[in-house]
Design a protein around this motif. Structure first.
Motif, PDB file in Angstrom:
ATOM      1  N   ARG A 145     127.453  13.053 -81.931  1.00 52.51           N
ATOM      2  CA  ARG A 145     125.965  13.270 -82.299  1.00 52.51           C
ATOM      3  C   ARG A 145     125.276  14.053 -81.670  1.00 52.51           C
TER       4      ARG A 145
ATOM      5  N   GLY B  47     121.161  14.468 -78.716  1.00 50.35           N
ATOM      6  CA  GLY B  47     121.504  15.434 -79.679  1.00 50.35           C
ATOM      7  C   GLY B  47     121.042  16.542 -80.072  1.00 50.35           C
TER       8      GLY B  47
ATOM      9  N   ALA C 259     119.537  13.579 -82.925  1.00 46.75           N
ATOM     10  CA  ALA C 259     120.057  12.429 -82.359  1.00 46.75           C
ATOM     11  C   ALA C 259     119.218  12.123 -81.003  1.00 46.75           C
TER      12      ALA C 259
ATOM     13  N   GLN D 250     123.754  15.326 -91.156  1.00 44.33           N
ATOM     14  CA  GLN D 250     124.014  14.447 -89.640  1.00 44.33           C
ATOM     15  C   GLN D 250     125.096  13.437 -89.721  1.00 44.33           C
ATOM     16  N   TYR D 251     125.236  13.053 -90.848  1.00 44.44           N
ATOM     17  CA  TYR D 251     126.241  11.926 -91.265  1.00 44.44           C
ATOM     18  C   TYR D 251     126.811  11.986 -92.621  1.00 44.44           C
TER      19      TYR D 251
ATOM     20  N   THR E 295     124.770  17.574 -84.145  1.00 48.02           N
ATOM     21  CA  THR E 295     124.404  17.430 -85.188  1.00 48.02           C
ATOM     22  C   THR E 295     123.030  17.867 -85.582  1.00 48.02           C
TER      23      THR E 295
ATOM     24  N   LEU F  76     130.446  10.898 -88.659  1.00 53.75           N
ATOM     25  CA  LEU F  76     129.928  12.133 -88.288  1.00 53.75           C
ATOM     26  C   LEU F  76     130.579  13.223 -89.428  1.00 53.75           C
TER      27      LEU F  76
END
Length: 532
Positions: free
Chosen positions: A416, A23, A422, A396-397, A419, A409
């Protein structure tokens, strides 16, 4: 990584594990708000830190080392949230040292030698764990575990603890994840569908050859097989050759020993794989045949581009991975490319499989007690585990509406890799069964893991760990020889027969027989003390 009964993995130097997730990128901040279930688990964790009412009045800054796809763009934001949480829980923060794979081993060796502060560190068996214990790099953990790690003892399968033991003492705590290992090769589903390939038809490595020829002829822009001899990539991850199956996976790697030494389970004797294992020699010659046919990338012996990176860059259609439950779904989510996998063998429990992901407390720790409290939280506290694994909620999520334990996501984020957090460290920290599930994963994933672990069987040498100290000079030289020749032998480059002869001659001239004799001696002594 495949570490048992694999004539292909016998050639591997045990220097890395398949990473599923990478990531870089950004988002908007916000701390995790624990669900009801999470709050209950956290309360339980707080009550299992020990019955000694530990004193946490003095603030501590703990230095935590790990390895992964670093650097990550959003490390500061994620670590800031982790530290807010840890300050509240145990009056501590972490100085997070996320090191890239390319420099991790060298930097950690220097840290141990120089006396630098090391509180908590990733310390798997395949990264010179036993030797580092012998050199005094890590503290024994039995008393600390009893006082401040009750949550670990209550949640971790007891079989795991053998992985972190040296001479009867615990020096590292394994990650709570799959206890056995089985590995596979994954392929792009669009190309599998395009050419009508059936993954269920592949029983042996040789069965792949028609697929490889098709990809070579019809997809000339990509490599049918991508190998990086200078890294950890090896076709030994799918160890089912016709010869190995005929021999019923006769050979086991030996934990702590150079990869050239294996146990012949039929004779209970240590052998040198490149000289005495027909299955290992057969596999190397198969690689040579495939290299000559153009199935393997021409720069396989020298490239620094891993299979994982080549796959993401569109240079190949395949990658290596674990055959654990939902691993193809995990890697599909991680890469943004739908994958399908070959069926590996039934999982096997080896000394290496229960120790391939562990955390140790350094002898230079400023506060071993507080560090064990941190490690205990990593095994019992879902808020902390998910912060480290997946980053910050909303950044990030986001949670999937109506599904408490599922995440996805944020809108507008493709993978990922966008973001900012990751690094692919989910398999390293604490209790993996406390982690969220990504949308698209099976709701019963952790139940599948339980069944997977229950189906795993122990290999013959389970519990044995070779102490290299009596032959450390020979081991050092032989390990360098393996490192030198491995890229050629595992990619089929430069003519296998010629390279193999030179390789074996060098091993003979530099103490491989001394090592073999010492491994046999220690194994026989260990075996004599096992329950009948």
């Amino acid at each position: 990584m495949r570490t048992t009964r694999s004539s292909g993995a016998v050639l591997a130097a045990l220097t890395a594990v398949i990473l599923g997730i990478t990531g870089c990128g950004g988002g908007n901040s916000g701390a995790n708000a624990p669900s009801k279930a999470e709050s209950t688990a956290v309360a339980t964790a707080a009550g299992t830190e020990g019955s000694t009412n530990p004193d946490t009045s003095t603030f501590r800054k703990l230095k935590v080392y790990t390895v992964g796809n670093f650097p990550q763009n959003d490390t500061k934001a994620v670590v800031d949230e982790i530290n807010k949480y840890l300050k509240e829980k145990i009056n501590a923060e972490i100085d997070f040292q996320g090191l890239p794979w390319s420099s991790w081993a060298e930097k950690m060796a220097l840290a141990y030698q120089s006396g630098e502060q090391v509180d908590l560190t990733f310390a798997p068996n395949w990264a010179d764990f036993a030797n580092n214990v012998a050199k005094g790099a890590f503290l024994p953990l039995d008393e600390l575990l009893d006082k401040y790690g009750q949550g670990i003892k209550e949640t971790l399968d007891p079989r795991f603890f053998d992985g972190g033991k040296v001479d009867g003492k615990i020096y590292a705590i394994p990650t709570n994840k799959e206890i056995g290992e089985s590995h596979t090769i994954m392929f792009r589903k669009d190309l599998i569908d395009k050419y009508g390939f059936d993954v269920n038809s592949i029983e042996t490595l040789e069965d792949l050859e028609p697929w490889l020829e098709t990809i070579k002829q019809k997809e000339p822009a990509i490599a049918p097989i991508w190998l990086s001899g200078s890294g950890s990539d090896t076709l030994g991850y799918f160890d089912k050759t016709r010869e190995s199956m005929k021999e019923n996976f006769r050979y086991e790697l030996v934990a702590g020993a150079p990869a050239g030494i294996v146990l012949d389970t039929k004779t209970d004797k240590m052998v040198i794989s490149s000289m005495e294992s027909d299955t290992a020699i057969y596999r190397m010659k198969l690689y040579g045949d495939w290299f000559a046919k153009g199935y393997i990338n021409k720069d396989a012996a020298t490239t620094k581009t891993s299979t994982e990176d080549a796959f993401k860059a569109g240079k190949t259609w395949m990658k290596f991975g674990s055959d654990k439950p939902d691993s193809d779904k995990e890697d599909s989510i991680a890469t943004g490319i739908e994958l399908v996998k070959l069926k590996g063998n039934e999982p096997e429990i080896s000394t290496a499989s229960v120790s391939n992901s562990m955390m140790a407390i350094g002898r230079t720790s400023v506060d071993p007690e507080r560090t064990m409290m941190l490690l205990n939280l990593l095994h019992t506290d879902p808020v902390l585990v998910n912060l480290i694994d997946f980053g910050v909620e909303g950044r990030q999520y986001v949670k999937v509406e109506g599904k408490e334990n599922f995440i996805k996501l944020p809108d507008g984020i493709a993978t990922r890799a966008d973001t900012g957090w990751a690094p692919g460290i989910e398999w390293m920290f604490g209790n993996q069964t406390l982690t969220y599930l990504w949308e698209g994963e099976s709701a019963d994933k952790w139940e599948k893991f339980k069944a997977y672990n229950e189906s795993a069987h122990k290999v013959k040498s389970f519990g044995f760990n070779f102490n290299t100290d009596p032959v450390k000079t020979q081991v050092s030289v032989v390990s360098n020889i393996i490192k030198e020749f491995r890229p050629l032998l595992e990619t089929g480059s430069l003519g296998v027969d010629k390279v193999l002869t030179e390789y074996n001659n060098k091993l003979k001239a530099n103490g491989i027989e001394d090592i073999r004799a010492e491994v046999q001696k220690q194994y026989d002594a260990w075996k004599a003390n096992q329950p009948k």
